[in-house]
Design an enzyme around this catalytic site. Sequence first.
Site, PDB file in Angstrom:
ATOM      1  N   HIS A   4      12.388  57.203 -13.233  1.00  0.00           N
ATOM      2  CA  HIS A   4      12.774  58.360 -14.044  1.00  0.00           C
ATOM      3  C   HIS A   4      12.840  59.564 -13.123  1.00  0.00           C
ATOM      4  O   HIS A   4      11.908  59.838 -12.370  1.00  0.00           O
ATOM      5  CB  HIS A   4      11.769  58.620 -15.162  1.00  0.00           C
ATOM      6  CG  HIS A   4      12.142  59.813 -15.993  1.00  0.00           C
ATOM      7  ND1 HIS A   4      13.118  59.745 -16.956  1.00  0.00           N
ATOM      8  CD2 HIS A   4      11.714  61.095 -15.968  1.00  0.00           C
ATOM      9  CE1 HIS A   4      13.255  60.946 -17.496  1.00  0.00           C
ATOM     10  NE2 HIS A   4      12.409  61.781 -16.907  1.00  0.00           N
ATOM     11  N   CYS A   5      13.953  60.277 -13.169  1.00  0.00           N
ATOM     12  CA  CYS A   5      14.136  61.438 -12.303  1.00  0.00           C
ATOM     13  C   CYS A   5      14.096  62.710 -13.145  1.00  0.00           C
ATOM     14  O   CYS A   5      14.966  62.915 -14.000  1.00  0.00           O
ATOM     15  CB  CYS A   5      15.456  61.350 -11.566  1.00  0.00           C
ATOM     16  SG  CYS A   5      15.749  62.772 -10.508  1.00  0.00           S
ATOM     17  N   PRO A   6      13.102  63.574 -12.932  1.00  0.00           N
ATOM     18  CA  PRO A   6      13.052  64.815 -13.711  1.00  0.00           C
ATOM     19  C   PRO A   6      14.161  65.796 -13.341  1.00  0.00           C
ATOM     20  O   PRO A   6      14.498  66.662 -14.123  1.00  0.00           O
ATOM     21  CB  PRO A   6      11.675  65.396 -13.373  1.00  0.00           C
ATOM     22  CG  PRO A   6      11.249  64.725 -12.126  1.00  0.00           C
ATOM     23  CD  PRO A   6      11.953  63.412 -12.055  1.00  0.00           C
ATOM     24  N   ASN A   9      16.769  64.557 -15.556  1.00  0.00           N
ATOM     25  CA  ASN A   9      16.184  64.280 -16.865  1.00  0.00           C
ATOM     26  C   ASN A   9      16.720  62.977 -17.446  1.00  0.00           C
ATOM     27  O   ASN A   9      17.158  62.907 -18.589  1.00  0.00           O
ATOM     28  CB  ASN A   9      16.430  65.451 -17.837  1.00  0.00           C
ATOM     29  CG  ASN A   9      15.567  65.326 -19.076  1.00  0.00           C
ATOM     30  OD1 ASN A   9      14.492  64.747 -19.029  1.00  0.00           O
ATOM     31  ND2 ASN A   9      16.039  65.864 -20.187  1.00  0.00           N
ATOM     32  N   ASN A  10      16.679  61.934 -16.634  1.00  0.00           N
ATOM     33  CA  ASN A  10      17.189  60.643 -17.054  1.00  0.00           C
ATOM     34  C   ASN A  10      16.593  59.567 -16.155  1.00  0.00           C
ATOM     35  O   ASN A  10      16.074  59.860 -15.090  1.00  0.00           O
ATOM     36  CB  ASN A  10      18.716  60.622 -16.955  1.00  0.00           C
ATOM     37  CG  ASN A  10      19.324  59.557 -17.825  1.00  0.00           C
ATOM     38  OD1 ASN A  10      18.617  58.765 -18.446  1.00  0.00           O
ATOM     39  ND2 ASN A  10      20.641  59.519 -17.873  1.00  0.00           N
TER      40      ASN A  10
END
Length: 180
Positions: A4-6, A9-10
């Site tokens: 998950h990559c902040p 946001n996905n």
Amino acid sequence: MDHHCPWVNNCVGENNQKYFVLFTMYIALISLHALIMVGFHFLHCFEEDWTKCSSFSPPTTVILLILLCFEGLLFLIFTSVMFGTQVHSICTDETGIERLKRKHQPRERTGSWKTVKETFGGNFSLNWFNPFSRPCQPELPNDRDLVRQVASLSDINNTETTEEQSEETKNEDSVEVIDE
């Protein structure tokens, strides 16, 4: 799913990995460009009079150039590492989560140029660097192939059912004799 990559946001996975790789590559390139521009600006100001170089005072200009250089370097290092790990994941055909799960277990390498082409969309072209072009989508079987697959699965199930029924019949036909 890879992670998950902040930032976006996905979650990053097979369907959007090309876009994440391009995102990290372009951020790294923009950071490198900013560092080069800071260097040129510093050299220009160093050769000229500092008062003509910027609308700020010379100490303020130096502090701002140092802060911009620090920020550009941090982003360059971070996004370059992320870019490298994602390219490594594509080349080895293994996500970061899969790599962590098999930490102490050896794995044979199955990655190839094919996985790179699948991720970025076919043979090498400028579209690999275009975030608006879609990567290759796996070919979906047409209706005939689906019917054949379902028919072959039903044949396998029928064969297994017939074998089970014949074993049950044998069990029912056999009588157990008990001596008293």
